[in-house]
Design a protein around this motif. Structure first.
Motif, PDB file in Angstrom:
ATOM      1  N   LYS A 204     -11.276   7.412  -5.598  1.00 14.21           N
ATOM      2  CA  LYS A 204     -11.159   6.221  -4.763  1.00 14.21           C
ATOM      3  C   LYS A 204      -9.681   5.873  -4.593  1.00 14.21           C
ATOM      4  CE  LYS A 204     -12.472   1.420  -4.358  1.00 14.21           C
ATOM      5  NZ  LYS A 204     -12.908   0.237  -5.051  1.00 14.21           N
ATOM      6  N   GLY A 205      -9.272   5.691  -3.347  1.00 13.33           N
ATOM      7  CA  GLY A 205      -7.895   5.333  -3.055  1.00 13.33           C
ATOM      8  C   GLY A 205      -7.640   3.849  -3.292  1.00 13.33           C
ATOM      9  N   ASN A 206      -6.364   3.495  -3.347  1.00 14.51           N
ATOM     10  CA  ASN A 206      -6.010   2.089  -3.550  1.00 14.51           C
ATOM     11  C   ASN A 206      -4.668   1.813  -2.877  1.00 14.51           C
ATOM     12  OD1 ASN A 206      -5.463  -0.484  -4.452  1.00 14.51           O
ATOM     13  ND2 ASN A 206      -6.149  -0.094  -6.539  1.00 14.51           N
ATOM     14  N   TYR A 207      -4.712   1.624  -1.557  1.00 15.74           N
ATOM     15  CA  TYR A 207      -3.489   1.344  -0.800  1.00 15.74           C
ATOM     16  C   TYR A 207      -2.752   0.135  -1.372  1.00 15.74           C
ATOM     17  CZ  TYR A 207      -5.234   4.292   3.101  1.00 15.74           C
ATOM     18  OH  TYR A 207      -5.679   5.311   3.892  1.00 15.74           O
ATOM     19  N   SER A 208      -3.504  -0.913  -1.710  1.00 17.15           N
ATOM     20  CA  SER A 208      -2.885  -2.161  -2.184  1.00 17.15           C
ATOM     21  C   SER A 208      -2.037  -1.937  -3.426  1.00 17.15           C
ATOM     22  CB  SER A 208      -3.951  -3.206  -2.486  1.00 17.15           C
ATOM     23  OG  SER A 208      -4.622  -3.568  -1.304  1.00 17.15           O
ATOM     24  N   ALA A 209      -2.544  -1.149  -4.373  1.00 14.90           N
ATOM     25  CA  ALA A 209      -1.801  -0.899  -5.607  1.00 14.90           C
ATOM     26  C   ALA A 209      -0.484  -0.183  -5.303  1.00 14.90           C
ATOM     27  CB  ALA A 209      -2.635  -0.073  -6.578  1.00 14.90           C
ATOM     28  N   PHE A 210      -0.519   0.772  -4.379  1.00 16.17           N
ATOM     29  CA  PHE A 210       0.706   1.490  -4.016  1.00 16.17           C
ATOM     30  C   PHE A 210       1.768   0.508  -3.511  1.00 16.17           C
ATOM     31  CE2 PHE A 210       3.423   3.294  -0.742  1.00 16.17           C
ATOM     32  CZ  PHE A 210       4.056   4.298  -1.457  1.00 16.17           C
ATOM     33  N   TYR A 211       1.372  -0.373  -2.590  1.00 15.20           N
ATOM     34  CA  TYR A 211       2.356  -1.295  -2.009  1.00 15.20           C
ATOM     35  C   TYR A 211       2.817  -2.352  -3.010  1.00 15.20           C
ATOM     36  CZ  TYR A 211       1.782   1.109   2.358  1.00 15.20           C
ATOM     37  OH  TYR A 211       1.790   2.093   3.315  1.00 15.20           O
ATOM     38  N   ARG A 212       1.952  -2.750  -3.924  1.00 14.38           N
ATOM     39  CA  ARG A 212       2.393  -3.663  -4.996  1.00 14.38           C
ATOM     40  C   ARG A 212       3.437  -2.976  -5.866  1.00 14.38           C
ATOM     41  NH1 ARG A 212      -2.984  -5.057  -5.180  1.00 14.38           N
ATOM     42  NH2 ARG A 212      -3.388  -3.666  -6.916  1.00 14.38           N
ATOM     43  N   GLU A 213       3.175  -1.726  -6.234  1.00 11.68           N
ATOM     44  CA  GLU A 213       4.117  -0.968  -7.062  1.00 11.68           C
ATOM     45  C   GLU A 213       5.429  -0.725  -6.314  1.00 11.68           C
ATOM     46  OE1 GLU A 213       2.254   2.579  -8.584  1.00 11.68           O
ATOM     47  OE2 GLU A 213       0.468   1.456  -9.180  1.00 11.68           O
ATOM     48  N   MET A 214       5.354  -0.462  -5.009  1.00 12.63           N
ATOM     49  CA  MET A 214       6.567  -0.261  -4.222  1.00 12.63           C
ATOM     50  C   MET A 214       7.389  -1.548  -4.183  1.00 12.63           C
ATOM     51  SD  MET A 214       8.520   1.755  -2.590  1.00 12.63           S
ATOM     52  CE  MET A 214       7.745   3.188  -1.924  1.00 12.63           C
ATOM     53  N   ALA A 215       6.737  -2.690  -3.989  1.00 13.84           N
ATOM     54  CA  ALA A 215       7.441  -3.979  -3.970  1.00 13.84           C
ATOM     55  C   ALA A 215       8.117  -4.239  -5.315  1.00 13.84           C
ATOM     56  CB  ALA A 215       6.478  -5.105  -3.630  1.00 13.84           C
TER      57      ALA A 215
END
Length: 120
Positions: free
Chosen positions: A69-80
């Motif tokens: 299962k993917g998690n776009y939101s987690a990626f962008y939180r980690e990038m921020a």
């Protein structure tokens, strides 16, 4: 133009291949206006599975593989967090550069109509 759906991804190796139809289920959720962290991961959809083909003892085996299962939101939180100096980058820049190299190689393969060597 073809009447049947074609694979979204096909990865071939010396001992087999992996074939995946359709987009990441998260993409359809976003198109439908659902929030990125929606619990609807469409786990029953065909897009949640791929097929692994392997040569073993001169025979081809076929195995359905559940896609993580993917998690776009987690990626962008980690990038921020990384941009703000509070965490490491979620993706190693060298890995990102290699993915770009592979995408460019895929385009070149398509344009020239031949397979490309994937060595660095």
């Amino acid at each position: 133009m073809v009447a049947d759906p074609t694979p979204r991804f096909t990865v071939r190796g010396t001992d087999g291949a992996f074939v995946k139809f359709g987009l990441d289920p998260q993409e359809q959720n976003l198109k439908e206006g659902k929030k990125p962290n929606s619990q609807d991961n469409r786990s029953g959809s065909d897009n949640s599975w791929g097929t692994l083909y392997k040569w073993e003892d001169s025979k081809m085996s076929e195995e359905k593989v559940k896609i993580a299962k993917g998690n776009y939101s987690a990626f962008y939180r980690e990038m921020a967090a990384a941009i703000n100096g509070k965490a490491d980058l979620p993706v190693d820049p060298n890995d990102a550069a290699y993915v770009i190299y592979l995408i460019e190689l895929a385009f070149k393969s398509n344009m020239e109509g031949k397979r490309m060597d994937v060595s660095k």
